[in-house]
Enzyme design. Structure first.
Site, PDB file in Angstrom:
ATOM      1  N   GLU A  98      43.919  43.662  32.036  1.00  0.00           N
ATOM      2  CA  GLU A  98      43.764  45.006  32.760  1.00  0.00           C
ATOM      3  C   GLU A  98      44.987  45.834  32.532  1.00  0.00           C
ATOM      4  OE1 GLU A  98      41.281  42.706  36.333  1.00  0.00           O
ATOM      5  OE2 GLU A  98      43.153  43.826  36.715  1.00  0.00           O
ATOM      6  N   CYS A 339      45.514  43.766  41.195  1.00  0.00           N
ATOM      7  CA  CYS A 339      45.983  42.805  40.086  1.00  0.00           C
ATOM      8  C   CYS A 339      44.677  41.613  39.847  1.00  0.00           C
ATOM      9  CB  CYS A 339      47.178  42.057  40.617  1.00  0.00           C
ATOM     10  SG  CYS A 339      47.795  40.747  39.504  1.00  0.00           S
TER      11      CYS A 339
END
Ligand code: SAH
Ligand code: SF4
Length: 347
Positions: A98, A339
């Site tokens: 990501e 996260c």
């Protein structure tokens, strides 16, 4: 001049000018080609060797043989109502990471991952829950920033290495990426606008203090009580808080720079009065800044965020002992920006 074959594989996004000179030499080409390639990669941001139109065709073919330029495809692109955008990038081997772009006025911050997954196993972290797939190369870190830059159509002005993974267990590649971000011939972002966040890998904090650039350091603290931190962050259990305290003293003495401690407030776990007292003791009379983070709830996790009132109590107490503290509201909560959460869902 017919290009020769290169025996080394070059990842152009991680190459310094000197590396590019070595590459063109291997290919039996004149030195000025290095400057041309550098300009295509960084000034013009080309994504294919065929776009390097002032290079002879056979040289472009030789480069395509021996170099990597871009390797990621976009597996997801999500927009938050607060303007931030999150991408899931997938590399050739299927590993996905990501990265996030966070605009703020004329500024654009990019949050990048340093590993696909993470082996440190922090109890509150979605990435930790999934384990490590592999470490990223410097070029793969650079590619995330380029992706953010291109999709916003504007320059990235700061980078935080706070995506997935632990940068200090992938130190060389992380530093290589930081240097590409910083290099005026590459992205040209000032070192102070480049931040690395570590869960506290002590030997590499000591090493980082010795690097010549003024990069910024953030350390995930999350508790100044040994047993709480051990439970929350099993991957750094082998290094005591006392050793963390010492190495941070070494870091500030050597660099004169103010590190940030990240502290995600978790209800009933690290937000009690006792925890606050220990945190004040850990930080008092040291050069630091405490960033109190609102915990992002991870599906299936037992941890809950503290109240905003509790965060304010922390700020007040820390300030009363002379420690700077701020509350950082999580951005992009509506797009799983915490996260590892997107990868966990779509990976
Ligand atoms: N591995 C590094 C950098 C990536 S994590 C580190 O741990 O510092 C980036 C930050 O997000 C760290 O401060 C981490 O503790 C924090 N974080 C992880 N999961 C979180 C969650 N669920 N809510 C809030 N912060 C979280
Ligand atoms: Fe890894 Fe950082 Fe998540 Fe801990 S918080 S598991 S170190 S990415």
């Amino acid at each position: 001049m017919q290009p020769q074959e290169a025996t080394t594989h070059y990842d152009l996004l991680s190459c310094t000018r000197r590396d590019l000179e070595a590459l063109v030499e291997e290919l039996g080409q004149p030195k000025f080609r290095a400057k041309q390639i550098q300009s295509w990669v960084w000034d013009k941001g080309v994504t294919s060797f065929d776009d390097m139109t002032n290079l002879p065709k056979d040289l472009r073919a030789a480069l395509a043989e021996s170099c990597t330029l871009r390797s990621a495809t976009v597996a997801a692109d999500l927009r938050s109502t607060d303007g931030s955008r999150k991408y899931l990038l997938r590399f050739n081997d299927g590993a996905s990471v990501e990265c996030v772009g966070m605009p703020s006025g004329p500024k654009l911050a990019a949050c990048v991952s340093t590993q696909a997954g993470c082996a440190m196993g922090c109890a509150f972290c979605a990435t930790g829950a999934a384990g490590l797939t592999r470490s990223l190369t410097a070029g793969e870190m650079v590619e995330q920033v380029l992706h953010v830059q291109e999709s916003f159509g504007t320059r990235v002005t700061s980078v935080v290495m706070m995506g997935q993974g632990e940068p200090f267990v992938n130190y060389e590649q992380t530093l290589g990426a930081l240097r590409r971000f910083n290099d005026p011939a590459a992205l040209g972002i000032g070192a102070r606008h480049l931040t690395v966040s570590t869960c506290g890998v002590i030997p590499m904090i000591a090493q980082f203090a010795r690097e010549p650039e003024q990069f910024t350091l953030a350390v995930s603290l999350h508790s100044a009580v040994q047993r709480t931190r051990d439970a929350l962050m099993p991957g750094v259990r082998r290094w005591s808080l006392l050793r963390l305290y010492d190495v941070m003293g070494e870091y500030t003495d050597r660099t004169g720079r103010r590190p940030t401690y990240e502290y995600a407030l978790i209800k009933g776990v690290n937000d009690t009065d006792e925890e606050l007292t220990y945190l004040c003791d850990f930080c008092r009379d040291t050069l630091c800044h405490v960033n109190l983070i609102q915990l992002n709830e991870v599906p299936g996790s037992k941890f809950l965020p503290s109240t905003h009132q509790r965060a304010l109590d922390f700020v007040r107490r820390l300030e009363s002992v002379g420690v700077e503290a701020t509350i950082r509201n999580s951005r992009g909560a509506d797009i799983d920006a915490a996260c590892g959460q997107l990868r966990q869902r779509l990976g």
